[in-house]
Design a protein around this motif. Structure first.
Motif, short mmCIF file in Angstrom:
data_model
loop_
_atom_site.label_atom_id
_atom_site.label_comp_id
_atom_site.label_asym_id
_atom_site.label_seq_id
_atom_site.Cartn_x
_atom_site.Cartn_y
_atom_site.Cartn_z
N CYS A 157 16.15 16.32 63.21
CA CYS A 157 16.99 17.18 63.47
C CYS A 157 17.36 18.76 62.75
O CYS A 157 18.12 19.41 63.14
CB CYS A 157 18.58 16.48 62.90
N SER A 158 16.11 18.80 61.80
CA SER A 158 16.09 20.17 61.17
C SER A 158 15.49 21.18 62.08
O SER A 158 14.76 20.92 62.85
CB SER A 158 15.23 19.84 59.83
N LEU A 159 16.14 22.42 61.83
CA LEU A 159 15.63 23.41 62.29
C LEU A 159 14.56 24.29 61.79
O LEU A 159 13.69 25.49 62.28
CB LEU A 159 16.77 24.34 62.87
N VAL A 160 13.97 23.60 60.67
CA VAL A 160 13.18 24.31 59.62
C VAL A 160 11.98 23.70 59.58
O VAL A 160 10.85 24.28 59.62
CB VAL A 160 13.73 24.63 58.39
N LEU A 161 12.17 22.24 59.34
CA LEU A 161 10.96 21.43 59.24
C LEU A 161 9.99 21.59 60.53
O LEU A 161 10.45 21.39 61.55
CB LEU A 161 11.41 19.93 58.90
N PRO A 162 8.72 21.61 60.26
CA PRO A 162 7.61 21.39 61.50
C PRO A 162 7.63 20.34 62.13
O PRO A 162 7.87 19.08 61.28
CB PRO A 162 6.31 22.05 60.75
N ARG A 163 7.39 20.18 63.55
CA ARG A 163 7.07 18.74 64.20
C ARG A 163 6.26 18.00 63.71
O ARG A 163 6.17 16.81 63.58
CB ARG A 163 6.88 19.16 65.54
N GLU A 164 4.98 18.46 63.33
CA GLU A 164 4.04 17.78 62.71
C GLU A 164 4.34 17.19 61.26
O GLU A 164 3.89 15.76 61.25
CB GLU A 164 2.96 18.95 62.14
N ARG A 165 5.44 17.64 60.53
CA ARG A 165 5.66 16.82 59.45
C ARG A 165 6.32 15.46 59.76
O ARG A 165 6.34 14.27 59.26
CB ARG A 165 6.79 17.85 58.86
N ARG A 166 7.25 15.72 60.74
CA ARG A 166 7.81 14.30 61.50
C ARG A 166 6.85 13.35 62.17
O ARG A 166 7.13 12.20 61.91
CB ARG A 166 9.08 14.73 62.45
N LEU A 167 5.95 13.71 62.89
CA LEU A 167 5.06 13.01 63.42
C LEU A 167 4.14 12.22 62.31
O LEU A 167 3.90 10.94 62.44
CB LEU A 167 4.27 13.86 64.32
N GLU A 168 3.90 12.79 61.13
CA GLU A 168 3.24 12.24 60.08
C GLU A 168 3.93 11.17 59.32
O GLU A 168 3.68 10.14 59.17
CB GLU A 168 2.83 13.35 59.12
#
Length: 269
Positions: A182-193
């Motif tokens: 839901c964050s507009l700041v955190l990168p997508r790669e962080r979530r995938l990890e």
């Protein structure tokens, strides 16, 4: 030397023959001619200058109207071209918006269907749990059999605590993962990890295999798109499907605990 008292005769000198007015004064027209010639020249010059000036003015006016017409045509063409592009872009955006609406609608329907299915399974597990509780009470009341069941349940308490701790840790990880989604700041790669690490842990740990966590986690990652409003500061308000799964897993752990104790009791007999 010239005699100043006897200057040369000019065209405008009076008639030396002393002719006065009347028929004999015709030679005095030289004075009128001297004035008429410059006046005629001035009139001719003014007529020519006025005519040429009018021609120049008409030429400039014609060129001005031509330039204005050309500029107007170019501006109208650019306006029509810009308007066409804007309309085309608006149509494309409207089409994309409709696709997104249909996609969200599909997700919502799938989430509702999945939630209903999980609620049915939860209801069924609750019924099984109540039946096990009734069996437990009957066995407890039977004396020796009750003592055996109590020992079996005590042995399963350690498994139950480890399973519950694993679910609590998984809950924290899911909260962080949904916050990253839901964050507009955190990168997508962080979530995938984060998702990759949770899936690996679900495969490695025994509790993950017993509860089939891998498939359920993949379902959450694919379908749970719920986010609270932008001003929300509570991470636990994000997510929808994951909270249903967490309750379902906790109920499964409770049911497994009693089933394992029951199996131990049956093996004892």
């Amino acid at each position: 030397m010239n005699n100043l008292n006897d200057p040369p005769r000019w065209n405008i000198q009076p008639d030396p023959r002393g002719r006065g007015a009347g028929a004999g004064a015709g030679d005095g027209s030289q004075w009128n001619y001297a004035l008429l010639v410059p006046m005629l020249g001035l009139a001719a010059f003014r007529w020519i200058w006025t005519r040429e000036s009018q021609r120049e003015i008409q030429k400039v006016q014609a060129q001005y109207h031509k330039d204005v017409s050309t500029i107007k045509s170019e501006m109208e063409a650019r306006y029509r071209e810009t308007l066409t592009e804007r309309r085309r872009a608006a149509a494309v955006l409207e089409l994309e918006l409709e696709k997104e609406r249909q996609r969200v609608k599909g997700y919502r329907q799938a989430l509702i269907s999945q939630s209903q299915q999980l609620m049915e399974e939860r209801k069924q597990l609750q019924q099984e749990r109540e039946a096990l509780e009734e069996d437990k009470q009957r066995l407890v009341q039977s004396g020796a059999a009750g003592a055996v069941l109590h020992d079996a349940l005590e042995k399963e308490n350690d498994w139950y605590r480890r399973a519950s701790d694993a679910l609590k840790e998984l809950e924290l990880q899911l909260v962080e993962r949904q916050n990253a989604f839901c964050s507009l700041v955190l990168p997508r790669e962080r979530r995938l990890e984060m998702e990759k690490n949770m899936l690996l842990k679900a495969v490695k740990e025994p509790i993950g295999a017993e509860l089939n966590l891998e498939a359920d986690l993949k379902d959450i990652f694919k379908k749970d798109k719920h986010c609270a409003d932008l001003l929300n500061m509570d991470k636990r308000k994000n997510g929808s499907l994951m909270w249903v799964y967490l309750k379902y897993w906790q109920l499964q752990v409770s049911v497994h605990k009693h089933k394992r104790a029951e199996d131990a009791l049956l093996r004892h007999h």
